[in-house]
Design a protein around this motif. Structure first.
Motif, PDB file in Angstrom:
ATOM      1  N   ASN A 156      -1.019   2.742  -3.645  1.00 10.91           N
ATOM      2  CA  ASN A 156      -0.191   3.298  -4.716  1.00 10.91           C
ATOM      3  C   ASN A 156      -0.485   2.588  -6.035  1.00 10.91           C
ATOM      4  N   PRO A 157      -0.288   3.267  -7.173  1.00  8.31           N
ATOM      5  CA  PRO A 157      -0.506   2.577  -8.453  1.00  8.31           C
ATOM      6  C   PRO A 157       0.250   1.253  -8.528  1.00  8.31           C
ATOM      7  N   ALA A 175      -8.196   4.523  -9.847  1.00  6.99           N
ATOM      8  CA  ALA A 175      -7.143   5.406  -9.324  1.00  6.99           C
ATOM      9  C   ALA A 175      -7.469   5.697  -7.867  1.00  6.99           C
ATOM     10  N   TRP A 176      -6.997   4.806  -6.989  1.00  4.84           N
ATOM     11  CA  TRP A 176      -7.391   4.873  -5.575  1.00  4.84           C
ATOM     12  C   TRP A 176      -7.125   6.244  -4.963  1.00  4.84           C
ATOM     13  N   LEU A 177      -5.956   6.780  -5.291  1.00  6.52           N
ATOM     14  CA  LEU A 177      -5.545   7.998  -4.595  1.00  6.52           C
ATOM     15  C   LEU A 177      -5.867   9.259  -5.378  1.00  6.52           C
ATOM     16  N   ALA A 178      -6.750   9.128  -6.385  1.00  6.31           N
ATOM     17  CA  ALA A 178      -7.213  10.339  -7.065  1.00  6.31           C
ATOM     18  C   ALA A 178      -7.969  11.191  -6.052  1.00  6.31           C
ATOM     19  N   TRP A 259      -4.218  14.533   7.103  1.00  7.06           N
ATOM     20  CA  TRP A 259      -3.070  15.377   6.789  1.00  7.06           C
ATOM     21  C   TRP A 259      -2.043  14.652   5.934  1.00  7.06           C
ATOM     22  N   VAL A 260      -1.835  13.369   6.146  1.00  5.36           N
ATOM     23  CA  VAL A 260      -0.789  12.656   5.404  1.00  5.36           C
ATOM     24  C   VAL A 260      -1.337  11.586   4.474  1.00  5.36           C
ATOM     25  N   PHE A 261      -2.661  11.451   4.388  1.00  2.97           N
ATOM     26  CA  PHE A 261      -3.197  10.289   3.679  1.00  2.97           C
ATOM     27  C   PHE A 261      -2.707  10.263   2.229  1.00  2.97           C
ATOM     28  N   GLY A 262      -2.153   9.122   1.867  1.00  2.26           N
ATOM     29  CA  GLY A 262      -1.708   8.936   0.488  1.00  2.26           C
ATOM     30  C   GLY A 262      -0.533   9.807   0.118  1.00  2.26           C
ATOM     31  N   GLY A 263       0.346  10.061   1.078  1.00  5.49           N
ATOM     32  CA  GLY A 263       1.455  10.940   0.790  1.00  5.49           C
ATOM     33  C   GLY A 263       0.932  12.351   0.783  1.00  5.49           C
TER      34      GLY A 263
END
Lengths: 326, 321
Positions: A156-157, A175-178, A259-263
């Motif tokens: 997360n940020p 931005a890891w979860l970009a 399916w759920v990675f990173g929210g």
């Protein structure tokens, strides 16, 4: 297809069962208990056979059947031949998913194998190996969903990674979860959580090498590399083969973690950049966003099955060597 | 050097190794006789290269990191979302199970846990109950037919779950077994057959036959022999197979997600996914989410601590033999 699978299965059985599959049976051939046992076929094998056939074999064959039809789940099925296959291979979403599946299979697979083999070599005679082994095996028992959710928090940020990077002088962490970073991150997470399982299996292979080989190496003045090349690798080769088959089969089904990675993005569907063929199949059939296309969805699944079958056969061929008796 | 790999030289190598191991005096005098044959002989401890030391350090770091992660997850489950976000490394101030209570009541984890426990228990029990007799037959009766049958069962090991997803949904829908825990149980049993039959066949083959033969000589029927002799002998293997099924059914996600639609029938993984997805609308509840994760992970941890070695052996059975 089925013959191909059967071959692979035979090999798996032979490999798993080692030396003596038929010995037990031969010893008692023709005795009265043997004749009695044969009568047990229906009551003993019947229930398992029926459930397995109805709930696994028939659906598998039906999948191939459906993949040659155009069908939205209700209404009439229309035979369209190979059109679904042509259609998915023209669909950029499927090509992306298929590419991702191949990345998981080969890139993640090779990373896991190199690391697992290195770890099993270090673990071979280190102190406390049992503790290490039990800890690194445990992630195998956890639902991959958990890793997906945790990764979302960690990257997360304002999450753990960035709070650790901050004091190190990283002012603008990536931005890891970009969307474009999610899939590489999934690959890293998979390597981190799967390597332990394969290390455990490889260790079972390394452990059965009798210690006097190592002593002999030492007496002959072999270097560590020579010992690896001429003793450890040849004697664990079959275990490598088994691991490769296991990874091929399990990597193609990877679904939960993606399916759920990173929210989750708004629609409850992961960003298309991180899809695999399993996700493609599920979304195409059940997402409820557009008319479900069962034909294309099963075509995608059947392609994964073909991929597994071909790879398993190739692997068995490639890994086949004279079994080293010891 | 490459000759070392040839069969001929391997036999000589083995012979010399054997004499070395038994400690018999060969032409070359062995330098340190006292330590021969044991696992801690000097030859095995010879390599103390820096690379290896690095490897050992890295391994212990991985172990420490894994344990810290697990403990960290447990800790966060006792903190509220705001403090988790402001300081991810903080420790819980109290052990009040607020998050668990909230996850349990608001997040429907109570029903989901109940459903998961029932589904996992029933389907695993039935899987083993059906697979054990089949595996016994396949391991004891020889012949081409049995071989073909064994193959038929094992074939399923290579079929990924997404292949059967759509046909299963359609088929079960016709007999009103979608959105039904009974349907899900049946599916789990069918899908688990290949692995369970494979594992138990290998296990039954490894059992000694003498007692079964003795029972047969004493006039026991084949059925009686199976129930009174083989099953008690195979208790360990059957328990392993059962627990492995428990683990895989507890964690199974894709089939449950497809076949179950109503909230009150969700199993834990499906409830967890829906909890994650709700956060997109209702704002992040990390505390509740961590509690949910703990509910998924802790039973596995308990089983692993209880039966650890047996599970590792079961999952690697055959690989090392």
């Amino acid at each position: 297809m089925s013959e191909v699978d059967a071959n692979a299965a035979v090999d798996t059985v032979l490999l798993a069962d080692g030396a003596k599959p038929a010995k037990a049976a031969r010893r008692e051939a023709g005795s009265s208990i043997d004749r009695q046992r044969k009568k047990l076929l229906i009551p003993f094998v019947g229930p398992a056979f029926i459930l397995y056939t109805i709930l696994f074999v028939v659906p598998s064959l039906a999948a191939v059947w459906i993949s040659f039809h155009s069908w939205s789940g209700s209404g009439p099925m229309e035979f369209v031949g190979g059109e679904n296959y042509v259609r998915v291979f023209k669909d950029p979403l499927f090509l992306k998913s298929f590419g991702n599946t191949l990345l998981l299979l080969f890139v993640v697979g090779i990373a896991i194998f190199v690391l697992a083999f290195a770890m099993s070599l270090v673990l071979r005679d280190m102190a406390g190996r049992k503790i290490v082994r039990s800890v690194i095996f445990f992630p195998h028992l956890i639902n991959a969903l958990v890793f997906g959710v945790l990764a979302g928090f960690i990257f997360n940020p304002g999450g753990i990674v960035n709070t650790l990077l901050g004091p190190l002088g990283v002012k603008e962490p990536p931005a890891w979860l970009a969307q474009e970073n999610i899939f590489p991150l999934i690959m890293v997470t998979l390597v981190a959580t799967t390597t332990g399982y394969y290390t455990t299996i490889l260790m079972a292979g390394v452990d059965r090498i009798p210690p006097y080989y190592y002593e002999d190496c030492a007496l002959a003045g072999a270097t560590a590399f020579q010992r690896l090349r001429y003793v450890i690798l040849p004697l664990t080769w079959d275990v490598f083969g088994t691991c490769a088959v296991l990874w091929t089969i399990s990597s193609v089904k990877i679904f939960e973690i993606i399916w759920v990675f990173g929210g989750s993005s708004g629609a409850g569907i992961p960003p298309t950049q991180s899809w695999t063929t399993a996700v493609y199949t599920y979304v195409t059939a059940f997402s409820g966003q557009s008319t479900p296309s069962y034909g294309a969805a099963t075509a995608s699944a059947v392609i994964s099955l073909a991929l597994v079958s071909v790879l398993v056969v190739v692997l068995r061929r490639a890994m086949r060597r004279d079994a080293v008796e010891f | 050097m490459s000759t070392l790999n040839k069969p001929a030289s391997r036999t000589t190598m083995r012979r010399s190794a054997k004499t070395a191991a038994t400690g018999e005096s060969g032409p070359p005098k062995r330098p340190r006789k006292s330590a021969s044959g044991t696992a801690s002989s000097p030859a095995l401890r010879a390599d103390r290269s820096p690379l290896r030391t690095v490897g050992i350090v890295v391994l212990w770091l991985i172990v420490a990191l894994s344990i810290v992660m697990l403990l960290w997850m447990l800790m966060q489950a006792f903190r509220d979302t705001r403090s988790i976000l402001s300081d991810p490394w903080g420790l819980p101030t109290s052990l009040a199970p607020d998050n668990f209570v909230r996850a349990w009541t608001v997040g429907d984890f109570a029903t989901a846990t109940f459903n998961s426990v029932i589904t996992t228990g029933v389907s695993s029990l039935l899987t083993v109950a059906l697979a054990a007799p089949a595996a016994y037959y396949l391991s004891r009766v020889a012949g081409r037919f049995t071989q073909g049958l064994t193959m038929y069962f094992i074939l399923g090991l290579g079929i990924p779950a997404q292949v059967i997803l759509i046909p299963l949904f359609v088929m079960l829908n016709q007999v009103y077994l979608t959105d039904s825990l009974i349907g899900l149980n049946l599916v789990y049993i069918g899908v688990s057959m290949p692995f369970t039959v494979f594992l138990l066949t290998a296990f039954f083959r490894s059992l000694p036959l003498e007692m079964e033969e003795a029972a047969a000589l004493d006039g026991a029927s084949a059925l009686r022999t199976f129930v009174r002799i083989t099953l008690p002998l195979a208790k360990g293997g059957i328990l392993t197979a059962f627990v492995l099924e428990v683990i895989s059914h507890w964690n199974e996600t894709l089939l449950a997600l497809t076949l179950i639609q109503s909230t009150e029938k969700y199993t834990l993984p499906v409830a967890l996914i829906s909890f994650v997805q709700q956060q997109t609308y209702s704002g992040a509840d990390w505390g509740g989410l961590f509690a949910g994760l703990c509910i998924v992970v802790l039973p596995m941890l308990i089983i692993y601590i209880w039966l650890g070695r047996r599970l590792t052996e079961g999952l690697t059975l055959g690989m090392g033999k």
